[in-house]
Enzyme design. Structure first.
Site, PDB file in Angstrom:
ATOM      1  N   ASP A  93       9.157 -11.906  -1.978  1.00 14.40           N
ATOM      2  CA  ASP A  93       9.247 -10.718  -2.838  1.00 14.40           C
ATOM      3  C   ASP A  93      10.719 -10.314  -2.989  1.00 14.40           C
ATOM      4  OD1 ASP A  93       8.206  -8.566  -4.255  1.00 14.40           O
ATOM      5  OD2 ASP A  93       7.887  -7.322  -2.465  1.00 14.40           O
ATOM      6  N   ASP A 115      15.010 -11.997  -8.131  1.00 13.55           N
ATOM      7  CA  ASP A 115      15.159 -10.730  -8.838  1.00 13.55           C
ATOM      8  C   ASP A 115      16.611 -10.544  -9.249  1.00 13.55           C
ATOM      9  OD1 ASP A 115      15.289  -8.190  -9.766  1.00 13.55           O
ATOM     10  OD2 ASP A 115      14.375  -7.234  -8.021  1.00 13.55           O
ATOM     11  N   GLY A 233       5.599  -2.124  -7.908  1.00 10.98           N
ATOM     12  CA  GLY A 233       5.529  -0.669  -7.727  1.00 10.98           C
ATOM     13  C   GLY A 233       4.192  -0.089  -8.136  1.00 10.98           C
ATOM     14  N   ASP A 277       2.327  -2.427  -1.726  1.00  7.88           N
ATOM     15  CA  ASP A 277       2.885  -2.351  -0.377  1.00  7.88           C
ATOM     16  C   ASP A 277       2.708  -0.942   0.189  1.00  7.88           C
ATOM     17  OD1 ASP A 277       4.274  -2.582   1.970  1.00  7.88           O
ATOM     18  OD2 ASP A 277       6.167  -3.196   1.087  1.00  7.88           O
ATOM     19  N   SER A 278       3.209   0.046  -0.548  1.00  2.00           N
ATOM     20  CA  SER A 278       3.230   1.426  -0.013  1.00  2.00           C
ATOM     21  C   SER A 278       1.847   1.938   0.369  1.00  2.00           C
ATOM     22  CB  SER A 278       3.857   2.376  -1.030  1.00  2.00           C
ATOM     23  OG  SER A 278       5.191   2.001  -1.258  1.00  2.00           O
TER      24      SER A 278
HETATM   25  P1  13P Z   1       4.727  -0.166  -4.024  1.00  2.00           P
HETATM   26  O1  13P Z   1       5.863   0.460  -3.308  1.00  2.00           O
HETATM   27  O2  13P Z   1       4.268   0.674  -5.176  1.00  2.00           O
HETATM   28  O3  13P Z   1       3.596  -0.532  -3.137  1.00  2.00           O
HETATM   29  O4  13P Z   1       5.265  -1.536  -4.694  1.00  2.00           O
HETATM   30  C1  13P Z   1       5.395  -2.692  -3.924  1.00  2.00           C
HETATM   31  C2  13P Z   1       6.147  -3.760  -4.630  1.00  2.00           C
HETATM   32  O5  13P Z   1       6.379  -3.740  -5.820  1.00  2.00           O
HETATM   33  C3  13P Z   1       6.583  -4.893  -3.808  1.00  2.00           C
HETATM   34  O6  13P Z   1       7.373  -5.778  -4.540  1.00  2.00           O
HETATM   35  O1  G3H Z   2       9.453  -3.908  -3.258  1.00  2.00           O
HETATM   36  C1  G3H Z   2       9.663  -3.687  -2.080  1.00  2.00           C
HETATM   37  C2  G3H Z   2       8.608  -3.899  -1.064  1.00  2.00           C
HETATM   38  O2  G3H Z   2       7.815  -2.753  -0.924  1.00  2.00           O
HETATM   39  C3  G3H Z   2       9.187  -4.400   0.224  1.00  2.00           C
HETATM   40  O3  G3H Z   2       9.762  -3.400   0.972  1.00  2.00           O
HETATM   41  O4  G3H Z   2      11.957  -4.380   1.681  1.00  2.00           O
HETATM   42  O5  G3H Z   2      10.930  -2.458   2.907  1.00  2.00           O
HETATM   43  O6  G3H Z   2       9.955  -4.742   3.094  1.00  2.00           O
HETATM   44  P1  G3H Z   2      10.725  -3.757   2.248  1.00  2.00           P
HETATM   45 ZN    ZN Z   3       8.593  -4.898  -6.054  1.00  2.00          ZN
END
Ligand code: 13P
Ligand code: G3H
Ligand code: ZN
Length: 330
Positions: A93, A115, A233, A277-278
């Site tokens: 990611d 990215d 996101g 993720d969040s």
């Molecule tokens: P969130 O923070 O909305 O979960 O997005 C995660 C994300 O885009 C990881 O690349």
């Molecule tokens: O886009 C970001 C992801 O939520 C990853 O977050 O870099 O804190 O692991 P992190």
């Molecule tokens: Zn992301």
């Protein structure tokens, strides 16, 4: 060099083709520890969903790259043991350099994101193309990004959204050879996606975020028909989880996410990968805070990580079944 095929993983090519045709999106869940991985695989096997295990560069440092390789192989075997062989992708990611992407390809990742969205357009094209050239030699998929999301992307943060310019997408895809494209249509990273000033309030006083720019998504789709689009996101920041966190000693202020109906609408389009993720972080934190408040004498990590894992699994199943539509697609 460890190839992803040796680990039993797949790249994302075929999964995306099926998802675009079928009008659903593959979940891309971030992980960096055992409980998150158990919850993801458990949820995806029970719902028979394909899955993208997503690792940021920070998560890779946290978990250790050697352990990660074995965890990914373990995920494949664990799914098998649970009774259903789902397709599993291991994805980097927000890779920010060619070297990081190369290193991930060499340690068993089946997909990488480069990215370059913070760079000027030409530099983004050049960097992305360089990664594609290398990754494709190893049959590894590559995700690129055009447009910048507000919020924090790993170590890079942006205060404002720079929407994707639809007039750039065709040229970018052609010049770079990417397999999928992340676009910016108003989503944002983290649990505070919008300031209260950007939102309105409903009759209960709850913050309502500005709607996603479906017009930009549609413009992009017109220019690259059937091409796999990715939404970053995409957490919804469930208010019940924020409430549990805050009523058990937490201090999350003005946390607001993307409404699930909008994500459902996006998943039915050419959006075939949705990053979450969040919401997982919130589910874990809520369960752990609750256990600590209710059982302050508890000190066995299994007693608070166990409920956190259960709560995560429920969250993932909900996303798969009710938001992304990827259940029974494995
Ligand atoms: P969130 O923070 O909305 O979960 O997005 C995660 C994300 O885009 C990881 O690349
Ligand atoms: O886009 C970001 C992801 O939520 C990853 O977050 O870099 O804190 O692991 P992190
Ligand atoms: Zn992301």
């Amino acid at each position: 060099m460890t190839t992803y095929k040796e680990l039993g993983l797949v790249n994302s090519k075929e999964l995306f083709q099926k998802a675009v045709k079928g009008g659903y999106a593959i979940p891309a869940f971030n992980f960096n520890n055992l409980e998150q991985l158990q919850a993801i695989i458990g949820a995806c096997v029970e719902t028979k969903s394909p899955v993208i295990l997503q690792v940021s560069s920070g998560a890779r440092k946290y978990a250790n790259q050697t352990l990660l390789k074995h965890l990914a192989k373990g995920a494949v075997d664990y799914a098998h043991e649970l009774g259903y062989d789902i397709p599993i992708v291991l994805h980097l990611d927000h890779g920010d350099t060619f070297e990081l992407c190369k290193s991930c390809v060499e340690s068993g990742f089946s997909s990488v994101m480069i990215d370059g969205s913070h760079h000027p357009y030409e530099k983004n094209v050049e960097l992305t193309h360089q990664v594609v050239e290398y990754a494709h030699k190893h049959d590894v998929s590559v995700e690129g990004e055009l447009g910048v999301l507000a919020g924090i992307e790993d170590e890079v943060s942006s205060e404002t959204t720079h929407y994707t310019k639809p007039e750039e997408v065709e040229d970018f895809v052609k010049k770079t050879g990417v397999d999928s494209l992340a676009i910016s249509i108003g989503t944002s990273h983290g649990a505070n996606k919008f300031t209260p000033a950007q939102c309105t309030r409903n009759e209960d006083g709850v913050l309502v975020p500005p709607p996603l720019r479906f017009d930009i998504l549609e413009e992009c789709e017109k220019r690259i028909p059937g091409f796999p689009i990715v939404l970053h996101g995409a957490s919804s920041v469930p208010s019940n989880l924020v409430k549990i966190i805050n009523s058990n000693g937490g201090k999350l202020k003005d946390a607001v996410g993307i409404p699930e109906e909008q994500l459902r609408r996006a998943a039915a389009s050419a959006v075939c990968k949705v990053n979450i993720d969040s919401d997982g972080r919130l589910a874990m934190t809520a369960a752990i805070r609750k256990t600590f408040m209710e059982s302050p004498a508890e000190f066995d990590p299994r007693k608070y990580l166990g409920p956190a894992r259960d709560s995560l699994k429920e969250l993932y199943k909900h996303k798969i079944v009710n938001v992304l539509g990827s259940a029974n697609r494995a």
